[in-house]
Design an enzyme around this catalytic site. Structure first.
Site, PDB file in Angstrom:
ATOM      1  N   HIS A  72      19.015  -1.027 100.570  1.00 15.05           N
ATOM      2  CA  HIS A  72      17.988  -2.077 100.568  1.00 15.05           C
ATOM      3  C   HIS A  72      18.323  -3.108  99.495  1.00 15.05           C
ATOM      4  CE1 HIS A  72      14.381  -0.164 102.840  1.00 15.05           C
ATOM      5  NE2 HIS A  72      15.522   0.030 103.462  1.00 15.05           N
ATOM      6  N   TYR A 200       5.032  -3.775  99.450  1.00 14.32           N
ATOM      7  CA  TYR A 200       4.054  -3.404  98.423  1.00 14.32           C
ATOM      8  C   TYR A 200       2.904  -4.405  98.501  1.00 14.32           C
ATOM      9  CZ  TYR A 200       7.461  -0.439  95.899  1.00 14.32           C
ATOM     10  OH  TYR A 200       8.352   0.539  95.534  1.00 14.32           O
ATOM     11  N   PRO A 292       4.251   6.701  91.005  1.00  7.62           N
ATOM     12  CA  PRO A 292       5.391   6.438  91.892  1.00  7.62           C
ATOM     13  C   PRO A 292       5.619   4.970  92.246  1.00  7.62           C
ATOM     14  CG  PRO A 292       3.600   7.522  93.090  1.00  7.62           C
ATOM     15  CD  PRO A 292       3.194   7.482  91.658  1.00  7.62           C
ATOM     16  N   LYS A 296      10.524   5.600  90.254  1.00 15.81           N
ATOM     17  CA  LYS A 296      11.363   5.988  89.122  1.00 15.81           C
ATOM     18  C   LYS A 296      11.464   7.495  88.875  1.00 15.81           C
ATOM     19  CE  LYS A 296      12.984   2.184  87.856  1.00 15.81           C
ATOM     20  NZ  LYS A 296      13.617   2.127  89.168  1.00 15.81           N
ATOM     21  N   TYR A 384      13.805  -2.314  88.806  1.00 16.69           N
ATOM     22  CA  TYR A 384      13.688  -1.556  90.062  1.00 16.69           C
ATOM     23  C   TYR A 384      15.027  -0.932  90.452  1.00 16.69           C
ATOM     24  CZ  TYR A 384      11.575  -0.278  94.518  1.00 16.69           C
ATOM     25  OH  TYR A 384      11.065   0.437  95.581  1.00 16.69           O
TER      26      TYR A 384
HETATM   27  C1  LIG Z   1       3.304  14.688  95.417  1.00 11.68           C
HETATM   28  C2  LIG Z   1       4.424  13.913  94.737  1.00 11.68           C
HETATM   29  C3  LIG Z   1       4.862  12.724  95.320  1.00 11.68           C
HETATM   30  C4  LIG Z   1       5.888  12.003  94.708  1.00 11.68           C
HETATM   31  N1  LIG Z   1       6.292  10.836  95.271  1.00 11.68           N
HETATM   32  C5  LIG Z   1       7.257  10.114  94.641  1.00 11.68           C
HETATM   33  C6  LIG Z   1       7.687   8.894  95.165  1.00 11.68           C
HETATM   34  O1  LIG Z   1       7.220   8.435  96.189  1.00 11.68           O
HETATM   35  N2  LIG Z   1       8.642   8.204  94.473  1.00 11.68           N
HETATM   36  C7  LIG Z   1       9.188   8.686  93.303  1.00 11.68           C
HETATM   37  O2  LIG Z   1      10.055   8.041  92.708  1.00 11.68           O
HETATM   38  N3  LIG Z   1       8.804   9.841  92.806  1.00 11.68           N
HETATM   39  C8  LIG Z   1       7.856  10.561  93.448  1.00 11.68           C
HETATM   40  N4  LIG Z   1       7.476  11.724  92.928  1.00 11.68           N
HETATM   41  C9  LIG Z   1       8.170  12.173  91.748  1.00 11.68           C
HETATM   42  C10 LIG Z   1       9.480  12.855  92.074  1.00 11.68           C
HETATM   43  O3  LIG Z   1       9.359  13.581  93.262  1.00 11.68           O
HETATM   44  C11 LIG Z   1       9.808  13.747  90.897  1.00 11.68           C
HETATM   45  O4  LIG Z   1      10.014  12.901  89.781  1.00 11.68           O
HETATM   46  C12 LIG Z   1      11.012  14.651  91.109  1.00 11.68           C
HETATM   47  O5  LIG Z   1      10.685  15.658  92.038  1.00 11.68           O
HETATM   48  C13 LIG Z   1      11.435  15.300  89.794  1.00 11.68           C
HETATM   49  O6  LIG Z   1      12.359  16.323  90.042  1.00 11.68           O
HETATM   50  P1  LIG Z   1      12.344  17.624  89.126  1.00 11.68           P
HETATM   51  O7  LIG Z   1      13.461  18.458  89.650  1.00 11.68           O
HETATM   52  O8  LIG Z   1      12.326  17.232  87.704  1.00 11.68           O
HETATM   53  O9  LIG Z   1      10.939  18.324  89.377  1.00 11.68           O
HETATM   54  P2  LIG Z   1      10.371  19.035  90.691  1.00 11.68           P
HETATM   55  O10 LIG Z   1      10.835  18.360  91.902  1.00 11.68           O
HETATM   56  O11 LIG Z   1       8.909  19.190  90.460  1.00 11.68           O
HETATM   57  O12 LIG Z   1      11.059  20.468  90.672  1.00 11.68           O
HETATM   58  C14 LIG Z   1      10.667  21.478  89.770  1.00 11.68           C
HETATM   59  C15 LIG Z   1      10.961  22.816  90.385  1.00 11.68           C
HETATM   60  O13 LIG Z   1      10.607  23.851  89.456  1.00 11.68           O
HETATM   61  C16 LIG Z   1       9.917  24.887  90.152  1.00 11.68           C
HETATM   62  N5  LIG Z   1       9.078  25.596  89.193  1.00 11.68           N
HETATM   63  C17 LIG Z   1       7.879  25.222  88.676  1.00 11.68           C
HETATM   64  N6  LIG Z   1       7.424  26.148  87.822  1.00 11.68           N
HETATM   65  C18 LIG Z   1       8.339  27.121  87.780  1.00 11.68           C
HETATM   66  C19 LIG Z   1       8.422  28.347  87.092  1.00 11.68           C
HETATM   67  N7  LIG Z   1       7.442  28.737  86.256  1.00 11.68           N
HETATM   68  N8  LIG Z   1       9.491  29.127  87.288  1.00 11.68           N
HETATM   69  C20 LIG Z   1      10.496  28.735  88.129  1.00 11.68           C
HETATM   70  N9  LIG Z   1      10.470  27.575  88.829  1.00 11.68           N
HETATM   71  C21 LIG Z   1       9.397  26.784  88.650  1.00 11.68           C
HETATM   72  C22 LIG Z   1       9.129  24.136  91.207  1.00 11.68           C
HETATM   73  O14 LIG Z   1       8.752  24.990  92.287  1.00 11.68           O
HETATM   74  C23 LIG Z   1      10.132  23.070  91.633  1.00 11.68           C
HETATM   75  O15 LIG Z   1      10.967  23.487  92.682  1.00 11.68           O
HETATM   76  C24 LIG Z   1       6.463  12.470  93.514  1.00 11.68           C
HETATM   77  C25 LIG Z   1       6.029  13.659  92.943  1.00 11.68           C
HETATM   78  C26 LIG Z   1       5.004  14.381  93.542  1.00 11.68           C
HETATM   79  C27 LIG Z   1       4.524  15.648  92.879  1.00 11.68           C
END
Ligand SMILES: Cc1cc2nc3c(=O)[nH]c(=O)nc-3n(C[C@H](O)[C@H](O)[C@H](O)COP(=O)(O)OP(=O)(O)OC[C@H]3O[C@@H](n4cnc5c(N)ncnc54)[C@H](O)[C@@H]3O)c2cc1C
Length: 389
Positions: A72, A200, A292, A296, A384
């Site tokens: 994009h 947006y 969101p 980021k 962005y």
């Molecule tokens: C509902 C939702 C919608 C989103 N939409 C957007 C969006 O549109 N655009 C955007 O940029 N960002 C979005 N985000 C943010 C983005 O998805 C996150 O920033 C991204 O997932 C971060 O990745 P991560 O691996 O740090 O965390 P996560 O993806 O949360 O992964 C963490 C992992 O740790 C596991 N875990 C948790 N606790 C424990 C434990 N005690 N023991 C072992 N494992 C554990 C979880 O099950 C999970 O699999 C959204 C987030 C959410 C929650």
């Protein structure tokens, strides 16, 4: 059991870190609380900065992303119907790639499986210990049995509600938080996007976003009150409300269909400082949350992982401590800029229930300034597409 790095959480941060470390010959144990199917069913982010794309390529898992991701060159904006396109290519020479977080997670899971690298899914009661010493350890339950592993480092990649940040003594950590007085109601559906780029829209009824995951799958959001129950929103009600918040011409052209996912997410800004506690490092949502609006969250997780992987590889390969010593300050400098941008985009485009008439005029002036200023559009575009690592 013994490993070099115990990674808690198999979301994008944990899986990407595991892949980068394993490629460098570093021993890794990945512990995930949920099942693989549960992890893959979570619908989340979908916009990748160039730096995230490059990191996924460096990790050797970018083939499908390159083939199926949609480049994009800009976004469309609307403020009470007034249009503005932000041209990323013209302003920064860069673009973003639309590729779903779920697909990226699937690619990383399949690459680990193909390499014979095991992750422990459905690991219960994961607990970390002695991370204030050079000999930390992790314990977990699986299949009714208690397991333990000694390691050199622990990477807390377990998201906002995980166990690692919660294990740090309160006096050792500072947290900064803003909770927004609304959430996003999101719907995913298998219909073609109404436009080639994301839309947006600020509207008196609330913010709306027309996003996508592919040429056949849309992800659309409506600003909603925090107590919204997705079950109260039939597909018809959702699409009707989305149309009300868009230009008549876009609303008319928009194709709709049955939802394949519908959920409400609250909006929050959050940062924990520092990101290192002895032999424990926090990365991704375990350390910070952004609303969101600026796309980021996933990208910040990727840049944390880049810095942390560099630090750990430097430690194990070259006996250099510099990368690990600077990890926290280096990652936080980037995190706070993304926090600022995400907060700013949220403030610009949402309807805040407690805003005064003055606040609303200033918000409108912010959009008018953006519309009339090449410099302001460049500032939006460069944030962005992602600030330099
Ligand atoms: C509902 C939702 C919608 C989103 N939409 C957007 C969006 O549109 N655009 C955007 O940029 N960002 C979005 N985000 C943010 C983005 O998805 C996150 O920033 C991204 O997932 C971060 O990745 P991560 O691996 O740090 O965390 P996560 O993806 O949360 O992964 C963490 C992992 O740790 C596991 N875990 C948790 N606790 C424990 C434990 N005690 N023991 C072992 N494992 C554990 C979880 O099950 C999970 O699999 C959204 C987030 C959410 C929650």
């Amino acid at each position: 059991m013994r490993t070099q790095v115990a990674i808690i959480g198999a979301g994008p941060a944990g899986l990407l870190l595991a892949r980068l470390l394993e490629n460098a010959g570093i021993g890794v144990l990945v512990l995930e609380r949920r099942s693989p199917d549960y992890v893959l069913a979570r619908i989340r982010a979908g916009v990748l900065e160039q730096g995230s794309v490059d990191l996924v390529d460096e990790a050797g898992v970018g083939a499908r992303m390159r083939a199926e991701g949609l480049p994009h060159d800009g976004i469309e904006m609307r403020f009470d119907g007034d249009p503005l396109r932000i041209d990323f290519q013209a302003r920064t020479g860069k673009r973003v790639l639309v590729y779903g977080q779920t697909e990226l997670t699937r690619d990383l899971m399949e690459a680990r499986a193909a390499a014979g690298a095991a992750s422990v899914y459905a690991a219960e009661d994961v607990a970390i210990a002695d991370f204030d010493t050079p000999h930390p350890s992790v314990t977990w339950r699986h299949g009714g049995a208690l397991h333990a592993a000694d390691c050199d480092f622990i990477a807390g990649c377990d998201g906002f509600h995980g166990a690692t940040r919660a294990s740090v003594p309160v006096e050792a950590i500072n947290t900064f938080e803003r909770v927004y007085p609304f959430g996003w109601l999101g719907v995913m559906a298998d219909v073609p996007p109404v436009r080639d780029e994301l839309i947006y829209a600020h509207h008196a009824r609330g913010f709306a976003l027309c996003s996508m995951r592919s040429r056949r799958r849309v992800r659309c959001y409506l600003q909603c009150p925090l107590d919204t129950d997705a079950a109260d929103w039939s597909d018809e009600r959702f699409w009707d409300e989305l149309r009300r918040r868009l230009d008549p011409e876009i609303a008319e052209a928009m194709q709709t269909g049955p939802s394949i996912e519908k959920s409400v997410a609250p909006l929050r800004s959050f940062v924990a400082e520092p990101l290192r506690f002895g032999t424990l490092f926090l990365a991704g949502d375990a350390a910070h949350i952004v609303p969101p609006t600026g796309a980021k969250g996933l990208n910040l997780a990727a840049s944390d992982v880049r810095y942390l992987a560099e630090g750990l590889i430097g430690h194990f390969r070259e006996r250099s401590q510099a990368g690990l010593e600077h990890y926290s300050a280096r990652a936080l400098a980037r995190i706070w800029k993304a926090e600022r941008f995400s907060w700013w985009m949220t403030k610009l485009l949402h309807t805040f229930p407690d805003d005064s008439a003055f606040d609303r005029r200033v918000q409108r002036a912010e959009f008018d300034y953006l519309r009339g200023s090449a410099a302001a559009q460049t500032a939006l575009a460069e944030n962005y597409v992602g600030l330099p690592a």
